[in-house]
Motif scaffolding. Structure first.
Motif, PDB file in Angstrom:
ATOM      1  N   TYR A  30       0.821  -1.217   0.000  1.00 54.79           N
ATOM      2  CA  TYR A  30       0.000   0.000   0.000  1.00 54.79           C
ATOM      3  C   TYR A  30       0.854   1.265   0.000  1.00 54.79           C
ATOM      4  O   TYR A  30       0.454   2.289  -0.538  1.00 54.79           O
ATOM      5  N   ASP A  31       2.044   1.187   0.594  1.00 59.88           N
ATOM      6  CA  ASP A  31       2.832   2.390   0.871  1.00 59.88           C
ATOM      7  C   ASP A  31       3.856   2.755  -0.199  1.00 59.88           C
ATOM      8  O   ASP A  31       4.547   3.762  -0.062  1.00 59.88           O
ATOM      9  N   LYS A 181      -8.925  -2.587   6.119  1.00 63.11           N
ATOM     10  CA  LYS A 181      -8.923  -1.128   6.314  1.00 63.11           C
ATOM     11  C   LYS A 181      -9.767  -0.440   5.241  1.00 63.11           C
ATOM     12  O   LYS A 181      -9.331  -0.252   4.114  1.00 63.11           O
ATOM     13  N   GLU A 183     -10.622   2.655   5.170  1.00 59.32           N
ATOM     14  CA  GLU A 183     -10.092   3.983   4.836  1.00 59.32           C
ATOM     15  C   GLU A 183      -8.999   3.919   3.781  1.00 59.32           C
ATOM     16  O   GLU A 183      -8.726   4.903   3.089  1.00 59.32           O
ATOM     17  N   GLU A 184      -8.345   2.767   3.635  1.00 62.59           N
ATOM     18  CA  GLU A 184      -7.301   2.604   2.626  1.00 62.59           C
ATOM     19  C   GLU A 184      -7.804   1.847   1.393  1.00 62.59           C
ATOM     20  O   GLU A 184      -7.047   1.624   0.449  1.00 62.59           O
ATOM     21  N   SER A 186      -8.850  -1.304   1.233  1.00 63.24           N
ATOM     22  CA  SER A 186      -8.630  -2.752   1.184  1.00 63.24           C
ATOM     23  C   SER A 186      -9.888  -3.534   1.557  1.00 63.24           C
ATOM     24  O   SER A 186      -9.933  -4.748   1.408  1.00 63.24           O
TER      25      SER A 186
END
Length: 468
Positions: A30-31, A181, A183-184, A186
């Protein structure tokens, strides 16, 4: 007003936390910097061949087992053809005709459950971001393993929908299938709602862009009211796709939805059928502890229901609790100091659990063990906890530094108590009728006289001997 019945179906897309993507060796992260995790397989360049991710298939089997589903051990994929900027191949590899799992159910309460029609494996699309009326694309997300879980249309309220989503997220996170998550992105939920005054289903409206369970409930309640008002006015509900607008707390029309789009599905020619029966046994052996088993274990430790629910809603918090309590071996004591005192400290300092260094949890374990052994009392422990969090010093060293000692000598405490009893005969007289009130008073006075240094268990023992 007529009596309308709401019927809800939910489609959940959840990204799997595998090391690599669904059909390529590109890293699943993700990052990472934008557009750095994509290779020739993700782009379907000539000569490349997709290969299903074994880890993703095992996770899918584990989820199917937990949801009591039938598993198709003949793994097959299909090609969904459409052109859109978030799809680098020009098609998506999915499972239209032969999903890996079907016919399951998820218990949402003691006597309630939601039937799950099917779920299938597929690959995610690129992430789109709107900036100054331009669409920016990050293809890092393209190809990440996805499971799409489809319920039957049998949910009838916002509370039932949230209960289902809550239970499903617990399974996904505790079995280490997804981080869940929302908010992300996923974990993403599309909610289909229809209302009708008959036994027939009404016109279906799909709601997208739901980024929290709270908003899922709001979207269902808003859309139910909107459709009811339309029918009450004698008009017809339009079949469409709407999105949840968090700012206005309303659903907003995105596009009309009449006939199903022809995606020209056909069997994925570059992936042969795969016998996954050998993976079924591997999935069983490697499956993590399920939320239901964890709940049984926590109940066996006589933990309060609100603490149990709190732990099941936060997988990371549960892992910390379990690690600390494996040494403390006292669920109630561990819960009190982790879930009340330590979490309150985090709130006061505006810190998230993910930001806390491991050292603080080591110190918390040491602090709880000092309390359990009787070396410090609750008041002293609170002071030490705050100081340890601020300085990262060990509770043992802070106990000495702050001059916190325990009076454990029964004779010394008895001498103090004798004076207190002599000066408060009215409380002694109340002991027979209101023993709890009298005991609380005398223990409080002992702590006051000893400046909190009397060992609570010794003080209680001496008090009971004296008053009886």
């Amino acid at each position: 007003m007529s009596n309308y019945k709401v019927t809800i179906g939910i489609e959940v897309h959840t990204q799997l936390n595998t090391k690599t993507k669904m059909f390529s060796s590109s890293k699943n992260s993700y990052d990472a910097p934008t557009n750095t995790l994509i290779n020739e397989v993700d782009l379907a360049l000539p000569g490349t061949m997709p290969q299903p991710n074994k880890e993703a298939v095992i996770k899918a089997i584990q989820l199917a087992n937990e949801l009591n589903m039938e598993i198709d051990t003949n793994l097959r994929f299909d090609r969904k053809n459409y052109f859109y900027q978030d799809l680098p191949k020009g098609y998506q590899i999915t499972q239209q005709y032969f999903p890996i799992a079907k016919n399951g159910k998820l218990e949402t309460g003691p006597d309630t459950f939601v039937e799950i029609e099917r779920f299938h494996l597929e690959e995610d699309t690129a992430k789109q971001t709107m900036v100054d009326n331009e669409i920016l694309l990050d293809y890092n997300r393209a190809g990440i393993p996805l499971i799409e879980i489809v319920t039957k249309p049998q949910i009838h309220s916002a509370s039932e929908a949230v209960a289902y989503l809550t239970k499903l997220k617990r399974i996904l996170t505790f079995l280490d299938i997804s981080d869940g998550k929302m908010e992300e992105g996923s974990l993403r939920a599309d909610i289909n709602i229809s209302i009708s005054s008959t036994n027939e289903l009404g016109t279906k409206v799909e709601i997208k862009n739901i980024n929290s369970f709270a908003n899922a409930a709001k979207a269902i309640e808003y859309e139910t009211t909107r459709q009811t008002n339309i029918l009450e006015s004698g008009e017809k509900v339009i079949q469409e796709t709407r999105r949840w607008d968090d700012t206005s707390s309303t659903t907003v029309s995105m596009r009309a939805k009449s006939d199903a789009i022809d995606y020209r599905y056909f069997s994925e020619p570059n992936i042969l059928n795969i016998d996954i029966l050998p993976l079924v046994e591997i999935a069983k052996k490697t499956a993590k502890e399920s939320p239901n088993k964890i709940k049984e274990k926590l109940h066996a430790g006589s933990l309060q229901e609100n603490f149990i629910e709190l732990l099941l809603d936060n997988q990371k918090l549960y892992r910390i609790f379990d690690k600390i309590n494996s040494t403390v071996n006292d669920s109630k004591l561990t819960a009190t100091w982790l879930l009340i005192e330590f979490v309150s400290l985090l709130k006061d300092t505006n810190k998230a659990l993910e930001e806390v260094e491991y050292k603080h949890f080591e110190n918390l374990l040491e602090l709880i063990m000092l309390i359990k052994s009787g070396d410090i009392n609750g008041k002293q422990a609170k002071d030490i906890l705050a100081k340890a969090y601020e300085t990262k010093k060990s509770p043992s060293s802070l106990k000495e530094e702050l001059g916190f000692t325990q009076i454990t000598d029964e004779n010394a405490i008895r001498d103090i108590l004798n004076v207190i009893v002599e000066n408060n005969p009215h409380m002694v007289a109340q002991y027979k009728e209101r023993p709890e009130r009298a005991e609380k008073f005398f223990i409080g006075m002992i702590m006051k006289e000893t400046k909190g240094q009397a060992n609570p268990s010794v003080a209680n023992k001496v008090l009971k001997e004296k008053l009886s």
